[in-house]
Design an enzyme around this catalytic site. Structure first.
Site, PDB file in Angstrom:
ATOM      1  N   CYS A  35       0.814  -1.221   0.000  1.00  0.00           N
ATOM      2  CA  CYS A  35       0.000   0.000   0.000  1.00  0.00           C
ATOM      3  C   CYS A  35       0.847   1.271   0.000  1.00  0.00           C
ATOM      4  O   CYS A  35       0.320   2.358  -0.167  1.00  0.00           O
ATOM      5  CB  CYS A  35      -0.927   0.016   1.221  1.00  0.00           C
ATOM      6  SG  CYS A  35      -0.028  -0.050   2.775  1.00  0.00           S
ATOM      7  N   ASP A  37       2.376   2.569   2.532  1.00  0.00           N
ATOM      8  CA  ASP A  37       2.403   3.256   3.824  1.00  0.00           C
ATOM      9  C   ASP A  37       3.763   3.064   4.495  1.00  0.00           C
ATOM     10  O   ASP A  37       4.447   2.074   4.253  1.00  0.00           O
ATOM     11  CB  ASP A  37       1.280   2.742   4.727  1.00  0.00           C
ATOM     12  CG  ASP A  37      -0.077   3.174   4.197  1.00  0.00           C
ATOM     13  OD1 ASP A  37      -0.115   4.002   3.279  1.00  0.00           O
ATOM     14  OD2 ASP A  37      -1.093   2.677   4.698  1.00  0.00           O
ATOM     15  N   CYS A  60      -2.708   4.831   6.386  1.00  0.00           N
ATOM     16  CA  CYS A  60      -4.168   4.773   6.474  1.00  0.00           C
ATOM     17  C   CYS A  60      -4.593   5.016   7.934  1.00  0.00           C
ATOM     18  O   CYS A  60      -3.762   4.972   8.849  1.00  0.00           O
ATOM     19  CB  CYS A  60      -4.650   3.411   6.009  1.00  0.00           C
ATOM     20  SG  CYS A  60      -4.184   2.081   7.124  1.00  0.00           S
ATOM     21  N   CYS A 104      -2.150  -3.748   8.850  1.00  0.00           N
ATOM     22  CA  CYS A 104      -1.661  -2.403   9.187  1.00  0.00           C
ATOM     23  C   CYS A 104      -0.921  -2.410  10.533  1.00  0.00           C
ATOM     24  O   CYS A 104      -0.044  -1.570  10.756  1.00  0.00           O
ATOM     25  CB  CYS A 104      -2.806  -1.411   9.235  1.00  0.00           C
ATOM     26  SG  CYS A 104      -3.842  -1.399   7.758  1.00  0.00           S
TER      27      CYS A 104
HETATM   28 FE1  FES Z   1      -1.325   0.504   4.328  1.00  0.00          FE
HETATM   29 FE2  FES Z   1      -3.003   0.241   6.349  1.00  0.00          FE
HETATM   30  S1  FES Z   1      -3.497   0.190   4.234  1.00  0.00           S
HETATM   31  S2  FES Z   1      -0.851   0.133   6.416  1.00  0.00           S
END
Ligand code: FES
Length: 141
Positions: A35, A37, A60, A104
Site C-alpha cells: 500500500c 504506507d 491509512c 496495518c
Molecule cells: Fe497501508 Fe493500512 S493500508 S498500512
C-alpha cells in the site's frame, strides 16, 4: 456504519506521541510495499527501559491508530518486553480491526522492533549486554 472500533477512532483522531526524538537511541523504519504506507519509529532508552517512543507516519487510519497504540504499549516497558510486542497485542489494544486491516498493525510492531535492533546494535556493549543478543535479533528481522 463505521468499520472501526471507538478505540481505533480515538487513536486515529487523537494520535499519541507523534513526532521525532532528537538524538534518539534507536530509529527504525518500515514500509508496506502493498500500500506504500510508511512508519519511522524513534526510541529513547534509560536503564533498559523504554523512556519514550515517537513516530512519523504516512498511512491509512488503521496504521495511524496502530502506531499510536504501539507507543502506549511500549513506553515504560523493559527492553525484553518491548521487543515481544506483537501485531496481535496492538490489534487487541485497539479492540480489534477489520480483517482486511489487520496487516496495518505490522507497521507499528515491525517499526518498533527495527528501532530496538538499531538501539541494540549501537549500545549493547555500553550497557553490558551480550553482543550476540543484538546479532540474533538482527537475524530474525
Ligand atoms: Fe497501508 Fe493500512 S493500508 S498500512
Amino acid at each position: 456504519m463505521n468499520i472501526y472500533s471507538k478505540t481505533v477512532m480515538d487513536h486515529f483522531q487523537n494520535p499519541r506521541n507523534v513526532g521525532m526524538i532528537e538524538n534518539a537511541d534507536g530509529v527504525g523504519e518500515f514500509g508496506d510495499p502493498e500500500c506504500g504506507d510508511f512508519l519511522r519509529v524513534f526510541v529513547k532508552v534509560e536503564k533498559n527501559t523504554i523512556a519514550d517512543v515517537k513516530y512519523q507516519i504516512r498511512g491509512c487510519p488503521a496504521s495511524i491508530a496502530c502506531a499510536s497504540a504501539m507507543t502506549e504499549l511500549t513506553i515504560g516497558k523493559n527492553l525484553d518486553d518491548a521487543m515481544m510486542i506483537t501485531d496481535d497485542d496492538i490489534v487487541n489494544a485497539l479492540d480489534g480491526l477489520p480483517e482486511f486491516k489487520v496487516h496495518c498493525s505490522a507497521l507499528g510492531a515491525t517499526g518498533l522492533q527495527k528501532a530496538l535492533v538499531d538501539y541494540f546494535q549501537k549500545y549493547v556493549s555500553k550497557d553490558g549486554m551480550e553482543r550476540d543478543i543484538a546479532g540474533s535479533l538482527s537475524g530474525d528481522l
